[in-house]
Enzyme design. Structure first.
Site, PDB file in Angstrom:
ATOM      1  N   CYS A  70     -59.125 -21.274 -66.438  1.00  0.00           N
ATOM      2  CA  CYS A  70     -60.662 -21.163 -66.704  1.00  0.00           C
ATOM      3  C   CYS A  70     -60.519 -22.737 -67.001  1.00  0.00           C
ATOM      4  CB  CYS A  70     -60.173 -20.697 -68.167  1.00  0.00           C
ATOM      5  SG  CYS A  70     -61.706 -20.201 -69.537  1.00  0.00           S
ATOM      6  N   ILE A  78     -63.454 -16.201 -71.406  1.00  0.00           N
ATOM      7  CA  ILE A  78     -63.612 -16.628 -72.719  1.00  0.00           C
ATOM      8  C   ILE A  78     -64.409 -17.930 -72.292  1.00  0.00           C
ATOM      9  CG2 ILE A  78     -62.423 -17.567 -74.318  1.00  0.00           C
ATOM     10  CD1 ILE A  78     -60.063 -16.285 -74.295  1.00  0.00           C
ATOM     11  N   GLU A 114     -61.800 -26.806 -74.119  1.00  0.00           N
ATOM     12  CA  GLU A 114     -62.821 -27.650 -73.700  1.00  0.00           C
ATOM     13  C   GLU A 114     -63.113 -28.595 -73.559  1.00  0.00           C
ATOM     14  OE1 GLU A 114     -64.978 -24.937 -74.979  1.00  0.00           O
ATOM     15  OE2 GLU A 114     -66.600 -26.014 -73.799  1.00  0.00           O
ATOM     16  N   HIS A 172     -58.012 -15.665 -68.155  1.00  0.00           N
ATOM     17  CA  HIS A 172     -57.061 -16.059 -68.980  1.00  0.00           C
ATOM     18  C   HIS A 172     -55.820 -15.322 -68.325  1.00  0.00           C
ATOM     19  CE1 HIS A 172     -58.385 -19.119 -71.532  1.00  0.00           C
ATOM     20  NE2 HIS A 172     -59.391 -18.268 -71.558  1.00  0.00           N
ATOM     21  N   GLU A 222     -52.361 -15.589 -68.910  1.00  0.00           N
ATOM     22  CA  GLU A 222     -51.019 -15.657 -70.641  1.00  0.00           C
ATOM     23  C   GLU A 222     -51.684 -15.037 -70.898  1.00  0.00           C
ATOM     24  OE1 GLU A 222     -53.871 -17.544 -69.713  1.00  0.00           O
ATOM     25  OE2 GLU A 222     -54.957 -18.298 -71.565  1.00  0.00           O
TER      26      GLU A 222
HETATM   27  N1  GLN Z   1     -66.296 -23.404 -71.662  1.00  0.00           N
HETATM   28  C1  GLN Z   1     -65.128 -24.934 -71.492  1.00  0.00           C
HETATM   29  C2  GLN Z   1     -65.043 -25.822 -70.932  1.00  0.00           C
HETATM   30  O1  GLN Z   1     -66.574 -25.236 -69.819  1.00  0.00           O
HETATM   31  C3  GLN Z   1     -64.136 -24.034 -70.889  1.00  0.00           C
HETATM   32  C4  GLN Z   1     -63.279 -22.513 -71.509  1.00  0.00           C
HETATM   33  C5  GLN Z   1     -61.601 -22.088 -71.502  1.00  0.00           C
HETATM   34  O2  GLN Z   1     -61.165 -22.372 -70.725  1.00  0.00           O
HETATM   35  N2  GLN Z   1     -61.801 -20.802 -72.347  1.00  0.00           N
HETATM   36  O3  GLN Z   1     -64.991 -26.348 -70.857  1.00  0.00           O
END
Ligand code: GLN
Length: 193
Positions: A85, A140, A57, A176, A178
Site C-alpha cells: 500500500c 485501504i 500515510e 495489504h 499481512e
Molecule cells: N493513502 C495512503 C497514502 O497515500 C496509503 C494508504 C495505506 O497505506 N493504507 O499514503
C-alpha cells in the site's frame, strides 16, 4: 557488506515501524518462523537483510524519516524490499495526487488514493502468480499502479488491474497481504536474494 543478504544468513527482516500496520507484518513473519525487527533508525537498517515498508500515510512517514535522518538510507536499501500500500507509493519512480518522485526502486507510476473518497476500504478476491486460488486483497485508501516499465513484472491482479509488481529484488503491492491470512508474499520476500 551491510544489507547484502548473501553474507547474512539466516535472514533478518526489518519492518519500518514509524506508523501504520507494521505489527501485522511482524505477526506473519513470526508465524512463518523468520527473525524480524522493528526499524526506526539508520543503524537498524544496516543490520537487516530484507525490508518491509508497510501501509500508513506516506506524507507522515516521509516527514519522520527525513527528520530522523534515514530517509536517503531507506531509499538506497540494496536488499529485497516489499512495499505494501503506502510502501508501493514510496518505492515508485513517479507518484500522482499530488505529483512527485518516489525512491525509484521500481520504474512504475502510482496514483495515491485512487479508488476515491467514497471507497475508503474494501476487500476483494484477486489473482496472484504463485497460486491457482483466489487471493483475498484488502485495500485501504489504496493507490493504483497506472504505469509499469518493460522490466517490471506483474504478479498480482484485481480484475484487469495490476495490484502487484516485481523488478529484481523489489516487490510493490497496492493491497495489504499481512491482513489476508495468506503468507505467500512474505514467503516470497524472504525467498528473494
Ligand atoms: N493513502 C495512503 C497514502 O497515500 C496509503 C494508504 C495505506 O497505506 N493504507 O499514503
Amino acid at each position: 557488506m551491510a544489507n547484502d543478504p548473501k553474507t547474512h544468513y539466516p535472514p533478518l527482516v526489518g519492518v519500518l515501524a514509524i506508523q501504520g500496520d507494521f505489527e501485522a507484518h511482524l505477526k506473519v513473519l513470526k508465524k512463518i518462523g523468520v527473525d524480524a525487527i522493528e526499524v526506526r533508525t539508520g543503524p537498524e537498517l544496516d543490520r537487516i537483510t530484507h525490508l518491509i515498508i508497510p501501509g500508513g500515510e506516506s506524507t507522515t512517514i516521509r516527514k519522520v524519516a527525513v527528520e530522523d535522518g534515514y530517509w536517503e538510507k531507506l531509499a538506497r536499501f540494496k536488499g529485497p524490499v516489499m512495499g505494501t500500500c503506502m510502501g508501493s507509493i514510496l518505492m515508485a519512480s513517479k507518484i500522482e495526487c499530488p505529483n512527485g518522485d518516489g525512491w525509484g526502486m521500481l520504474d512504475i507510476t502510482v496514483r495515491r488514493n485512487a479508488y476515491g473518497r467514497q471507497i475508503h476500504s474494501f476487500t476483494a478476491n484477486g489473482k496472484v502468480e504463485f497460486s491457482e486460488n483466489p487471493f483475498e486483497m484488502v485495500f485501504i485508501r489504496a493507490p493504483k499502479i497506472i504505469r509499469i516499465a518493460e522490466n517490471v513484472h506483474p504478479i498480482a491482479w484485481l480484475n484487469n488491474e495490476i495490484t502487484g509488481v516485481v523488478c529484481g529484488n523489489k516487490m510493490a503491492l497496492t493491497f495489504h497481504p499481512e491482513l489476508s491470512g495468506d503468507d505467500g508474499f512474505h514467503r516470497k520476500l524472504v525467498g528473494m536474494g
